[in-house]
Design a protein around this motif. Structure first.
Motif, PDB file in Angstrom:
ATOM      1  N   GLU A   1     -24.983  14.543  19.753  1.00 14.37           N
ATOM      2  CA  GLU A   1     -23.811  14.092  18.219  1.00 14.37           C
ATOM      3  C   GLU A   1     -24.325  15.694  17.104  1.00 14.37           C
ATOM      4  OE1 GLU A   1     -24.214  10.366  16.893  1.00 14.37           O
ATOM      5  OE2 GLU A   1     -23.942   9.883  19.012  1.00 14.37           O
ATOM      6  N   PHE A   2     -25.951  15.952  17.725  1.00 13.30           N
ATOM      7  CA  PHE A   2     -26.054  17.303  16.373  1.00 13.30           C
ATOM      8  C   PHE A   2     -25.916  18.799  17.019  1.00 13.30           C
ATOM      9  CE2 PHE A   2     -28.276  12.726  16.534  1.00 13.30           C
ATOM     10  CZ  PHE A   2     -28.555  13.215  15.036  1.00 13.30           C
ATOM     11  N   THR A   3     -26.016  19.815  15.797  1.00 12.29           N
ATOM     12  CA  THR A   3     -25.878  20.896  15.997  1.00 12.29           C
ATOM     13  C   THR A   3     -26.582  21.578  15.169  1.00 12.29           C
ATOM     14  OG1 THR A   3     -23.421  20.721  15.273  1.00 12.29           O
ATOM     15  CG2 THR A   3     -24.643  23.079  15.347  1.00 12.29           C
ATOM     16  N   TYR A   4     -27.842  22.689  16.190  1.00 16.95           N
ATOM     17  CA  TYR A   4     -28.801  22.975  15.778  1.00 16.95           C
ATOM     18  C   TYR A   4     -28.270  24.225  14.947  1.00 16.95           C
ATOM     19  CZ  TYR A   4     -33.223  25.947  16.537  1.00 16.95           C
ATOM     20  OH  TYR A   4     -33.999  27.499  15.874  1.00 16.95           O
TER      21      TYR A   4
ATOM     22  N   ASP B   1     -38.671  39.321   4.523  1.00 19.17           N
ATOM     23  CA  ASP B   1     -39.582  38.439   5.964  1.00 19.17           C
ATOM     24  C   ASP B   1     -38.382  37.423   5.881  1.00 19.17           C
ATOM     25  OD1 ASP B   1     -41.396  40.605   5.492  1.00 19.17           O
ATOM     26  OD2 ASP B   1     -42.971  39.237   4.159  1.00 19.17           O
ATOM     27  N   TYR B   2     -37.555  37.002   5.728  1.00 16.24           N
ATOM     28  CA  TYR B   2     -37.107  35.485   5.342  1.00 16.24           C
ATOM     29  C   TYR B   2     -36.072  36.142   6.541  1.00 16.24           C
ATOM     30  CZ  TYR B   2     -34.084  31.725   4.591  1.00 16.24           C
ATOM     31  OH  TYR B   2     -33.417  30.853   4.718  1.00 16.24           O
ATOM     32  N   ILE B   3     -35.410  36.975   6.372  1.00 18.06           N
ATOM     33  CA  ILE B   3     -34.510  36.842   7.008  1.00 18.06           C
ATOM     34  C   ILE B   3     -34.548  37.910   8.574  1.00 18.06           C
ATOM     35  CG2 ILE B   3     -32.146  39.066   7.436  1.00 18.06           C
ATOM     36  CD1 ILE B   3     -31.674  38.545   4.642  1.00 18.06           C
ATOM     37  N   HIS B   4     -35.672  39.138   8.870  1.00 17.90           N
ATOM     38  CA  HIS B   4     -36.319  38.777   9.536  1.00 17.90           C
ATOM     39  C   HIS B   4     -37.269  39.234  10.159  1.00 17.90           C
ATOM     40  CE1 HIS B   4     -32.736  42.153   8.900  1.00 17.90           C
ATOM     41  NE2 HIS B   4     -32.866  42.061   7.266  1.00 17.90           N
ATOM     42  N   LEU B   5     -38.123  39.112   9.854  1.00 18.55           N
ATOM     43  CA  LEU B   5     -39.680  38.308  10.565  1.00 18.55           C
ATOM     44  C   LEU B   5     -39.870  36.569  10.067  1.00 18.55           C
ATOM     45  CD1 LEU B   5     -41.801  40.775   8.076  1.00 18.55           C
ATOM     46  CD2 LEU B   5     -40.498  41.116  10.371  1.00 18.55           C
ATOM     47  N   ARG B   6     -39.636  36.587  11.960  1.00 20.68           N
ATOM     48  CA  ARG B   6     -39.639  35.148  11.897  1.00 20.68           C
ATOM     49  C   ARG B   6     -41.094  35.011  13.137  1.00 20.68           C
ATOM     50  NH1 ARG B   6     -35.274  32.228  10.726  1.00 20.68           N
ATOM     51  NH2 ARG B   6     -33.991  33.381   9.235  1.00 20.68           N
ATOM     52  N   GLU B   7     -41.890  33.873  12.803  1.00 19.13           N
ATOM     53  CA  GLU B   7     -42.748  33.128  13.348  1.00 19.13           C
ATOM     54  C   GLU B   7     -41.847  32.945  15.056  1.00 19.13           C
ATOM     55  OE1 GLU B   7     -45.726  34.290  13.483  1.00 19.13           O
ATOM     56  OE2 GLU B   7     -45.284  35.082  11.007  1.00 19.13           O
ATOM     57  N   ASN B   8     -42.620  32.196  15.860  1.00 20.53           N
ATOM     58  CA  ASN B   8     -42.713  31.700  16.936  1.00 20.53           C
ATOM     59  C   ASN B   8     -43.491  31.044  17.666  1.00 20.53           C
ATOM     60  OD1 ASN B   8     -40.559  31.262  18.919  1.00 20.53           O
ATOM     61  ND2 ASN B   8     -39.912  32.261  20.188  1.00 20.53           N
ATOM     62  N   PRO B   9     -44.102  30.312  17.290  1.00 12.36           N
ATOM     63  CA  PRO B   9     -45.040  29.700  17.852  1.00 12.36           C
ATOM     64  C   PRO B   9     -45.163  28.975  19.222  1.00 12.36           C
ATOM     65  CG  PRO B   9     -44.696  29.139  15.392  1.00 12.36           C
ATOM     66  CD  PRO B   9     -43.347  30.191  15.970  1.00 12.36           C
ATOM     67  N   ALA B  10     -45.550  28.192  19.614  1.00 19.06           N
ATOM     68  CA  ALA B  10     -45.276  27.372  20.665  1.00 19.06           C
ATOM     69  C   ALA B  10     -46.398  26.526  20.123  1.00 19.06           C
ATOM     70  CB  ALA B  10     -46.041  28.097  22.483  1.00 19.06           C
ATOM     71  N   GLY B  11     -45.334  25.165  20.136  1.00 23.87           N
ATOM     72  CA  GLY B  11     -45.642  23.498  19.439  1.00 23.87           C
ATOM     73  C   GLY B  11     -44.775  22.842  19.076  1.00 23.87           C
ATOM     74  N   PRO B  12     -45.216  22.460  17.546  1.00 26.09           N
ATOM     75  CA  PRO B  12     -44.421  21.735  16.012  1.00 26.09           C
ATOM     76  C   PRO B  12     -43.858  22.586  15.852  1.00 26.09           C
ATOM     77  CG  PRO B  12     -46.684  20.280  17.437  1.00 26.09           C
ATOM     78  CD  PRO B  12     -46.956  21.906  17.959  1.00 26.09           C
ATOM     79  N   GLN B  13     -42.499  22.212  15.372  1.00 25.69           N
ATOM     80  CA  GLN B  13     -42.324  22.781  14.138  1.00 25.69           C
ATOM     81  C   GLN B  13     -40.861  22.170  13.734  1.00 25.69           C
ATOM     82  OE1 GLN B  13     -41.042  26.662  16.347  1.00 25.69           O
ATOM     83  NE2 GLN B  13     -38.692  25.903  17.030  1.00 25.69           N
ATOM     84  N   GLU B  14     -40.620  22.678  12.321  1.00 22.52           N
ATOM     85  CA  GLU B  14     -39.728  21.478  11.417  1.00 22.52           C
ATOM     86  C   GLU B  14     -38.397  22.589  12.372  1.00 22.52           C
ATOM     87  OE1 GLU B  14     -40.846  21.547   7.604  1.00 22.52           O
ATOM     88  OE2 GLU B  14     -41.680  19.389   8.476  1.00 22.52           O
ATOM     89  N   GLU B  15     -37.717  21.865  12.462  1.00 18.20           N
ATOM     90  CA  GLU B  15     -35.947  22.365  12.826  1.00 18.20           C
ATOM     91  C   GLU B  15     -34.734  22.095  12.206  1.00 18.20           C
ATOM     92  OE1 GLU B  15     -37.210  23.666  17.230  1.00 18.20           O
ATOM     93  OE2 GLU B  15     -35.809  21.461  16.493  1.00 18.20           O
ATOM     94  N   LEU B  16     -33.922  22.403  11.525  1.00 19.99           N
ATOM     95  CA  LEU B  16     -32.448  21.925  10.679  1.00 19.99           C
ATOM     96  C   LEU B  16     -31.516  21.199  12.433  1.00 19.99           C
ATOM     97  CD1 LEU B  16     -32.751  24.265   7.731  1.00 19.99           C
ATOM     98  CD2 LEU B  16     -32.753  22.051   7.682  1.00 19.99           C
ATOM     99  N   TRP B  17     -31.093  20.394  11.697  1.00 20.98           N
ATOM    100  CA  TRP B  17     -30.225  20.177  12.621  1.00 20.98           C
ATOM    101  C   TRP B  17     -28.841  18.953  11.809  1.00 20.98           C
ATOM    102  CZ3 TRP B  17     -30.525  19.100  17.920  1.00 20.98           C
ATOM    103  CH2 TRP B  17     -30.906  20.038  18.747  1.00 20.98           C
ATOM    104  N   TRP B  18     -27.755  19.452  12.613  1.00 22.49           N
ATOM    105  CA  TRP B  18     -26.217  19.074  11.184  1.00 22.49           C
ATOM    106  C   TRP B  18     -25.453  17.510  11.961  1.00 22.49           C
ATOM    107  CZ3 TRP B  18     -20.528  20.274  12.024  1.00 22.49           C
ATOM    108  CH2 TRP B  18     -20.236  19.914  11.165  1.00 22.49           C
ATOM    109  N   HIS B  19     -25.930  16.751  11.514  1.00 16.79           N
ATOM    110  CA  HIS B  19     -25.135  15.259  12.233  1.00 16.79           C
ATOM    111  C   HIS B  19     -22.999  15.871  12.439  1.00 16.79           C
ATOM    112  CE1 HIS B  19     -25.718  10.858  13.560  1.00 16.79           C
ATOM    113  NE2 HIS B  19     -24.504  11.723  14.513  1.00 16.79           N
ATOM    114  N   GLY B  20     -23.222  16.156  13.023  1.00 19.35           N
ATOM    115  CA  GLY B  20     -21.501  16.715  12.964  1.00 19.35           C
ATOM    116  C   GLY B  20     -20.729  15.075  13.110  1.00 19.35           C
ATOM    117  N   ALA B  21     -21.266  15.150  14.857  1.00 21.86           N
ATOM    118  CA  ALA B  21     -20.639  13.729  14.987  1.00 21.86           C
ATOM    119  C   ALA B  21     -21.134  12.555  14.743  1.00 21.86           C
ATOM    120  CB  ALA B  21     -20.710  14.165  16.616  1.00 21.86           C
ATOM    121  N   GLY B  22     -21.032  12.339  13.722  1.00 19.10           N
ATOM    122  CA  GLY B  22     -21.623  11.651  13.192  1.00 19.10           C
ATOM    123  C   GLY B  22     -21.585  11.504  11.378  1.00 19.10           C
ATOM    124  N   CYS B  23     -22.844  11.561  10.699  1.00 16.36           N
ATOM    125  CA  CYS B  23     -23.079  10.972   9.839  1.00 16.36           C
ATOM    126  C   CYS B  23     -22.519  12.094   8.147  1.00 16.36           C
ATOM    127  CB  CYS B  23     -24.132   9.793   8.798  1.00 16.36           C
ATOM    128  SG  CYS B  23     -25.193  11.038   9.480  1.00 16.36           S
TER     129      CYS B  23
END
Length: 87
Positions: free
Chosen positions: A15-18, A37-59
């Motif tokens: 129901e969500f889009t990452y 840095d914001y656009i081109h230099l991203r960390e990719n650590p293994a473990g917990p991270q905060e992500e943005l998801w859109w509930h497009g098939a819901g609210c």
């Protein structure tokens, strides 16, 4: 994988889009090292991270989901508007 929407309750991840990892946007006007840095230099650590998801098939709400990228365990979620301006 199931995600908890604060408005709709627990739902299937289909129901969500990452969107991306939830990052703080630079406040600079115009090009700067912070924007580079914001656009081109991203960390990719293994473990917990905060992500943005859109509930497009819901609210239609944007969520910040805390997820462990090693095993896809969802550790929590909240409305993106509670994060402080990120959407």
């Amino acid at each position: 994988m199931r995600l908890h929407c604060p408005l709709c309750g627990e739902r299937d991840h289909r129901e969500f889009t990452y969107k991306s990892v939830a990052l703080d946007r630079p406040t600079d006007e115009g090009w700067s090292d912070a924007w580079n840095d914001y656009i081109h230099l991203r960390e990719n650590p293994a473990g917990p991270q905060e992500e943005l998801w859109w509930h497009g098939a819901g609210c239609g709400a944007w969520l910040v989901v805390t997820r462990d990228n090693r095993d896809h365990a969802v550790l929590g979620s909240r409305l993106a508007s509670e994060r402080g301006g990120e959407s």
